[in-house]
Design an enzyme around this catalytic site. Structure first.
Site, mmCIF file in Angstrom:
data_model
loop_
_atom_site.group_PDB
_atom_site.id
_atom_site.type_symbol
_atom_site.label_atom_id
_atom_site.label_comp_id
_atom_site.label_asym_id
_atom_site.label_seq_id
_atom_site.Cartn_x
_atom_site.Cartn_y
_atom_site.Cartn_z
ATOM 1 N N ASP A 141 -27.316 9.782 15.065
ATOM 2 C CA ASP A 141 -28.273 10.644 14.372
ATOM 3 C C ASP A 141 -29.051 9.864 13.326
ATOM 4 O O ASP A 141 -29.511 10.417 12.329
ATOM 5 C CB ASP A 141 -27.516 11.817 13.726
ATOM 6 C CG ASP A 141 -28.457 12.907 13.241
ATOM 7 O OD1 ASP A 141 -28.065 13.680 12.335
ATOM 8 O OD2 ASP A 141 -29.593 12.973 13.762
ATOM 9 N N LYS A 144 -34.177 6.616 15.250
ATOM 10 C CA LYS A 144 -34.160 6.841 16.706
ATOM 11 C C LYS A 144 -34.368 5.539 17.488
ATOM 12 O O LYS A 144 -33.860 5.408 18.587
ATOM 13 C CB LYS A 144 -35.205 7.893 17.076
ATOM 14 C CG LYS A 144 -35.098 9.189 16.231
ATOM 15 C CD LYS A 144 -33.676 9.689 16.033
ATOM 16 C CE LYS A 144 -33.562 10.649 14.848
ATOM 17 N NZ LYS A 144 -32.140 10.923 14.470
ATOM 18 N N ASP A 169 -28.351 13.049 18.787
ATOM 19 C CA ASP A 169 -29.243 14.094 18.300
ATOM 20 C C ASP A 169 -30.700 13.674 18.538
ATOM 21 O O ASP A 169 -31.000 12.484 18.691
ATOM 22 C CB ASP A 169 -29.017 14.330 16.795
ATOM 23 C CG ASP A 169 -29.743 15.572 16.289
ATOM 24 O OD1 ASP A 169 -30.047 15.615 15.088
ATOM 25 O OD2 ASP A 169 -30.011 16.489 17.091
ATOM 26 N N ASN A 170 -31.601 14.641 18.568
ATOM 27 C CA ASN A 170 -33.048 14.407 18.545
ATOM 28 C C ASN A 170 -33.621 13.668 19.735
ATOM 29 O O ASN A 170 -34.603 12.931 19.602
ATOM 30 C CB ASN A 170 -33.442 13.632 17.276
ATOM 31 C CG ASN A 170 -32.886 14.229 16.027
ATOM 32 O OD1 ASN A 170 -32.079 13.601 15.314
ATOM 33 N ND2 ASN A 170 -33.273 15.461 15.742
ATOM 34 N N GLU A 199 -33.617 21.631 14.338
ATOM 35 C CA GLU A 199 -32.942 22.375 13.265
ATOM 36 C C GLU A 199 -33.898 23.303 12.510
ATOM 37 O O GLU A 199 -34.990 22.907 12.120
ATOM 38 C CB GLU A 199 -32.247 21.409 12.276
ATOM 39 C CG GLU A 199 -33.072 20.256 11.787
ATOM 40 C CD GLU A 199 -32.896 19.008 12.615
ATOM 41 O OE1 GLU A 199 -32.591 19.105 13.813
ATOM 42 O OE2 GLU A 199 -33.066 17.916 12.071
HETATM 43 O O1 LIG Z 1 -35.072 10.525 11.171
HETATM 44 C C1 LIG Z 1 -34.125 11.274 11.376
HETATM 45 N N1 LIG Z 1 -32.881 10.878 11.154
HETATM 46 C C2 LIG Z 1 -32.612 9.526 10.692
HETATM 47 C C3 LIG Z 1 -32.856 9.378 9.218
HETATM 48 O O2 LIG Z 1 -31.767 9.854 8.528
HETATM 49 C C4 LIG Z 1 -34.379 12.687 11.834
HETATM 50 C C5 LIG Z 1 -35.676 13.190 11.760
HETATM 51 C C6 LIG Z 1 -35.963 14.507 12.160
HETATM 52 C C7 LIG Z 1 -37.354 15.041 12.088
HETATM 53 C C8 LIG Z 1 -38.193 14.674 11.037
HETATM 54 C C9 LIG Z 1 -39.483 15.180 10.967
HETATM 55 C C10 LIG Z 1 -39.939 16.066 11.942
HETATM 56 F F1 LIG Z 1 -41.185 16.590 11.859
HETATM 57 C C11 LIG Z 1 -39.108 16.448 12.996
HETATM 58 C C12 LIG Z 1 -37.817 15.931 13.071
HETATM 59 C C13 LIG Z 1 -34.936 15.337 12.624
HETATM 60 C C14 LIG Z 1 -33.634 14.832 12.700
HETATM 61 O O3 LIG Z 1 -32.608 15.614 13.144
HETATM 62 C C15 LIG Z 1 -33.344 13.515 12.317
HETATM 63 O O4 LIG Z 1 -32.059 13.079 12.446
HETATM 64 MG MG LIG Z 2 -30.899 14.445 13.634
#
Ligand SMILES: O=C(NCCO)c1cc(-c2ccc(F)cc2)cc(O)c1O
Ligand SMILES: [Mg+2]
Length: 214
Positions: A141, A144, A169-170, A199
């Site tokens: 997580d 990416k 995740d993601n 989320e």
């Molecule tokens: O960068 C991420 N994690 C690593 C840094 O700690 C991360 C970003 C997003 C996200 C952000 C900006 C948006 F517009 C959409 C999603 C969501 C997540 O679950 C994530 O883990």
């Molecule tokens: Mg995430």
């Protein structure tokens, strides 16, 4: 200068959750992030998928890459069997500082080791530093673009073995397209996509579960 989003999240936990009660910490963060201020926790919807995969694996040693504020750290640690351990890696010191306090507030500090630094540097040191043979479960997580290099590093360091489960995740939003290609095309993984939502939003996202075949 004002507070940061992680600091405001910590305040919400201290105000609305009960010390030593992980469920109340999870609920307080989810309420805050859904109704006050969005934050990049895995969240309640994908969190239920994380819970179910974790319960199925019941890991003795687990690794989380990307602690952020410790929300998924608490979700994972609260479900670990007695004596099982979770190592969580966070690059950002400000995130790590808040995460330590949220993990402690949930009363889970004895099950969790938070390590600060770049995952690419820390993974090769895991065996020596923590006496880890291999991880039964890995939650990806973090950045990416680190999912593929760090998965290869885990393989090369012998930190995953037959049956180890990677949960990422993601994979849709923000997306990890190279990672999906890697695990889905590799004969060494059996992969499955769990469709969900980003989320606290209606945007599609999902988790990819990949079992290492050895
Ligand atoms: O960068 C991420 N994690 C690593 C840094 O700690 C991360 C970003 C997003 C996200 C952000 C900006 C948006 F517009 C959409 C999603 C969501 C997540 O679950 C994530 O883990
Ligand atoms: Mg995430």
């Amino acid at each position: 200068t004002g507070s940061s989003r992680p600091q405001r999240m910590l305040k919400a936990v201290q105000k609305n959750a009960t010390k030593g009660d992980p469920e109340s910490v999870i609920s307080a963060i989810d309420y805050y992030c859904r109704h006050k201020e969005w934050a990049m926790n895995v969240g309640d919807e994908k969190g239920l998928i994380l819970d179910s995969v974790l319960t199925e694996v019941n890991p003795s040693t687990a690794l989380e890459l990307g602690t952020y504020c410790g929300y998924s750290t608490v979700r994972i640690a609260r479900l670990l069997s007695p004596g099982s351990k979770l190592i969580t890696v966070e690059f950002n010191p400000a995130f790590a500082a808040v995460a330590r306090q949220i993990i402690a507030y949930a009363g889970l500090q004895d099950k969790v080791t938070l390590v600060e630094g770049p995952s690419g540097d820390l993974i090769p040191k895991m065996k020596a530093r923590f006496g880890i043979k291999s991880f039964d479960f890995v939650f990806l997580d973090h950045w990416k673009d680190r999912y593929v290099p760090d998965t290869k590093l885990l393989e090369d360091c012998g930190l995953v073995s037959e049956g180890s489960v990677l949960l990422a995740d993601n994979v849709i939003c923000p997306g990890a397209p190279e990672y999906l290609k890697y695990v889905r095309n590799s004969p060494r993984y059996e992969s499955r996509y769990y469709k969900s939502n980003l989320e606290y939003t209606k945007v599609e996202d999902g988790l990819e579960k990949s079992v290492f075949l050895g």
